[in-house]
Design an enzyme around this catalytic site. Structure first.
Site, PDB file in Angstrom:
ATOM      1  N   LEU A 153      17.152 -84.524 -22.013  1.00 49.07           N
ATOM      2  CA  LEU A 153      17.529 -85.559 -21.030  1.00 49.07           C
ATOM      3  C   LEU A 153      16.407 -85.812 -20.038  1.00 49.07           C
ATOM      4  CD1 LEU A 153      18.190 -84.176 -18.057  1.00 49.07           C
ATOM      5  CD2 LEU A 153      20.274 -83.480 -19.215  1.00 49.07           C
ATOM      6  N   PHE A 252       5.686 -94.399 -22.009  1.00 53.63           N
ATOM      7  CA  PHE A 252       4.776 -93.365 -21.497  1.00 53.63           C
ATOM      8  C   PHE A 252       3.308 -93.784 -21.582  1.00 53.63           C
ATOM      9  CE2 PHE A 252       7.164 -89.565 -20.284  1.00 53.63           C
ATOM     10  CZ  PHE A 252       8.427 -90.054 -20.539  1.00 53.63           C
ATOM     11  N   HIS A 254       2.068 -95.766 -18.998  1.00 56.85           N
ATOM     12  CA  HIS A 254       1.890 -96.369 -17.677  1.00 56.85           C
ATOM     13  C   HIS A 254       0.919 -95.506 -16.881  1.00 56.85           C
ATOM     14  CE1 HIS A 254       5.107 -99.086 -18.621  1.00 56.85           C
ATOM     15  NE2 HIS A 254       5.835 -98.062 -18.995  1.00 56.85           N
ATOM     16  N   GLY A 260       4.219 -85.185 -13.136  1.00 54.43           N
ATOM     17  CA  GLY A 260       4.711 -84.033 -12.386  1.00 54.43           C
ATOM     18  C   GLY A 260       6.092 -83.706 -12.916  1.00 54.43           C
ATOM     19  N   CYS A 263       9.447 -80.365 -15.726  1.00 59.02           N
ATOM     20  CA  CYS A 263       9.274 -79.988 -17.138  1.00 59.02           C
ATOM     21  C   CYS A 263       7.831 -80.037 -17.634  1.00 59.02           C
ATOM     22  CB  CYS A 263      10.152 -80.868 -18.019  1.00 59.02           C
ATOM     23  SG  CYS A 263      11.906 -80.549 -17.761  1.00 59.02           S
TER      24      CYS A 263
END
Ligand SMILES: NC(=O)c1ccc[n+]([C@@H]2O[C@H](COP(=O)([O-])OP(=O)(O)OC[C@H]3O[C@@H](n4cnc5c(N)ncnc54)[C@H](O)[C@@H]3O)[C@@H](O)[C@H]2O)c1
Length: 448
Positions: A153, A252, A254, A260, A263
């Protein structure tokens, strides 16, 4: 099914509430009494869209309850999920598994009939084997299986991700355990969410591989952004041109101040350590982690360069503190390194975040001036920096911002504005990788 979640943090609480919503009977356990007392009152300790309603409705329906007593619910459970933290260990960056093993020992003592113990926490390859060994040693009589079911998630979209997952990965070594897991996820089977049945070790590694790859994608586009600044190209167009290729995909890509969150930083480090231990170093991931680490602080230096090379005695407004929007999570947020670098350079930082102020106070260095909104934050500032792309920062009244600031300098580390529009308002505007820095300053940010 009777389910116990051990650990009622981000993952435990979202998982518990969603499993209850599937119709299961769920008990969420946590060591922190104040957290459990708050949850019993319907107060949610984290900011996650939709979670308050989901918790309250399922608690009211009697399917979701909270306790600090692990033994009682575990003795009746079909499946016990371990969802405790696995932070980076001090010193070597490996995952600190002490919480997982402590929870395992408590669970072992309470087992009463065949129970599936599921590691939902992100744990290195082989942790399931160790969990099994611990339980077998403490309770040679117990009937149990250990399964890996990593969680994918995303904070800020956690409920959507849980109920419409891209995939569910189940790593099990025996059919009986797989059948229990199938029952747990049956409502999602019906929605035809892809279920990937693997070995336990494969499931454990899949989680790390996925996070390391996403971190690599972010870091790759960040380096392309740096190059774009030098050559006068636009990284958003580069990313779009890349992402429209289905083999690459647009997510992903950008450019920004570095990844950060709770995870990616810790999971990349843990994977690096595992790969080293097994004699097959993950060189790409090692580089990604190092590049990202230095990028966060470099962003602070970029701001300093934009302020003429020094921020001593100057005031910098920092807009957005959490590691991404729609969460109050400050863990490893780029804002921490940026604010620290600015303060080290002698700046006064005036900060605002829509949801993360409380967490930020604990995570940021002392001396930050916390403001009640973006306009208060920019008052008298020599520069304003957008660090997190909360929606409210996309629609600032730029005239009002300019009037409030001492000097109209906007550094947009998330590329939320169109450069021509901001510059037309009279701002000096810097962004990430859209070719402007080279044009504006004739050079890239001095020390970046
Ligand atoms: N946060 C995310 O977005 C996310 C996504 C996927 C996976 N994960 C992984 O899930 C795991 C949990 O992450 P989180 O963000 O929910 O952590 P968290 O720190 O928010 O929550 C962990 C909770 O476990 C409790 N706890 C610790 N030991 C306990 C014990 N023995 N008994 C009962 N409770 C105990 C703590 O008090 C805390 O409330 C980590 O391994 C993380 O890497 C997190």
């Amino acid at each position: 099914m009777k389910i116990v979640m051990v650990g009622s943090g981000y993952v435990g609480l979202v998982s518990g509430a969603c499993f209850a919503d599937f119709g299961h009977e769920v008990v969420c356990v946590d060591k922190q009494e104040n957290k459990i007392e708050a949850l019993k009152r319907g107060e949610i300790p984290i900011f996650e869209p939709g979670l308050t309603e989901l918790v309250r409705s399922n608690a009211a329906a009697g399917r979701l309850s909270f306790t600090t007593d692990l033994a009682g619910p575990v003795s009746k459970a079909d499946a016990v999920f371990i969802a405790v933290g696995t932070p980076s260990r001090r010193g070597d960056g490996f995952a600190d598994l002490s919480y997982v093993y402590a929870a395992t020992r408590e669970i072992a003592q309470a087992l009463d009939h065949y129970t599936v113990i599921v590691t939902k926490s992100t744990v290195p390859v082989g942790t399931g084997d160790e969990v099994e060994r611990i339980v077998r040693e403490l309770r040679p009589d117990a009937a149990f299986a250990v399964v890996s079911n990593p969680e994918f998630l995303r904070e800020g979209a956690a409920i959507e991700d849980y109920t419409r997952p891209d995939r569910i990965v189940i790593g099990a070594e025996e059919d009986r355990a797989r059948e229990v897991m199938a029952e747990v996820y049956r409502p999602l089977y019906l929605n035809s969410a892809p279920i990937l049945n693997t070995s336990r070790r494969t499931a454990e590694l899949t989680k790390y591989a996925a996070n390391a790859f996403l971190a690599t994608k972010i870091t790759f586009i960040n380096e392309m952004a740096d190059l774009c600044e030098q050559v006068g190209a636009n990284v958003q167009d580069v990313a779009r041109g890349m992402g429209l290729d289905n083999r690459i995909g647009s997510k992903f890509l950008h450019a920004g101040p570095g990844y950060g969150g709770s995870c990616f930083p810790k999971d990349t480090l843990a994977l690096i350590k595992t790969a080293q231990d097994f004699g097959t170093p993950a060189r790409i991931v090692e580089t990604v982690a190092a590049v990202n680490d230095q990028r966060k602080r470099a962003m602070g230096r970029t701001v300093i360069a934009a302020c003429g090379g020094s921020v001593r005695g100057k005031t910098v407004a920092v807009l957005g503190l959490t590691f991404k929007p729609n969460t109050d999570d400050m863990r490893d947020a780029p804002s921490i390194a940026i604010v620290t670098a600015l303060q080290d350079g002698g700046a006064t930082v005036r900060a605002f975040d829509p949801e993360g102020m409380e967490q930020a106070r604990a995570a940021l260095p002392a001396g930050v001036v916390y403001c009640s909104d973006a306009y208060e934050s920019v008052a008298g500032a020599d520069a304003a920096v957008i660090v997190t792309e909360w929606n409210i920062f996309r629609a600032l009244d730029l005239d009002r911002v300019k009037d409030a600031m001492k000097a109209p300098l906007l550094i947009d580390l998330r590329n939320v504005y169109r450069p021509d529009q901001v510059r037309a308002k009279g701002f000096t505007y810097l962004d990430v990788g859209r070719g402007i820095r080279a044009a504006e300053t004739g050079t890239r940010g001095a020390a970046a």
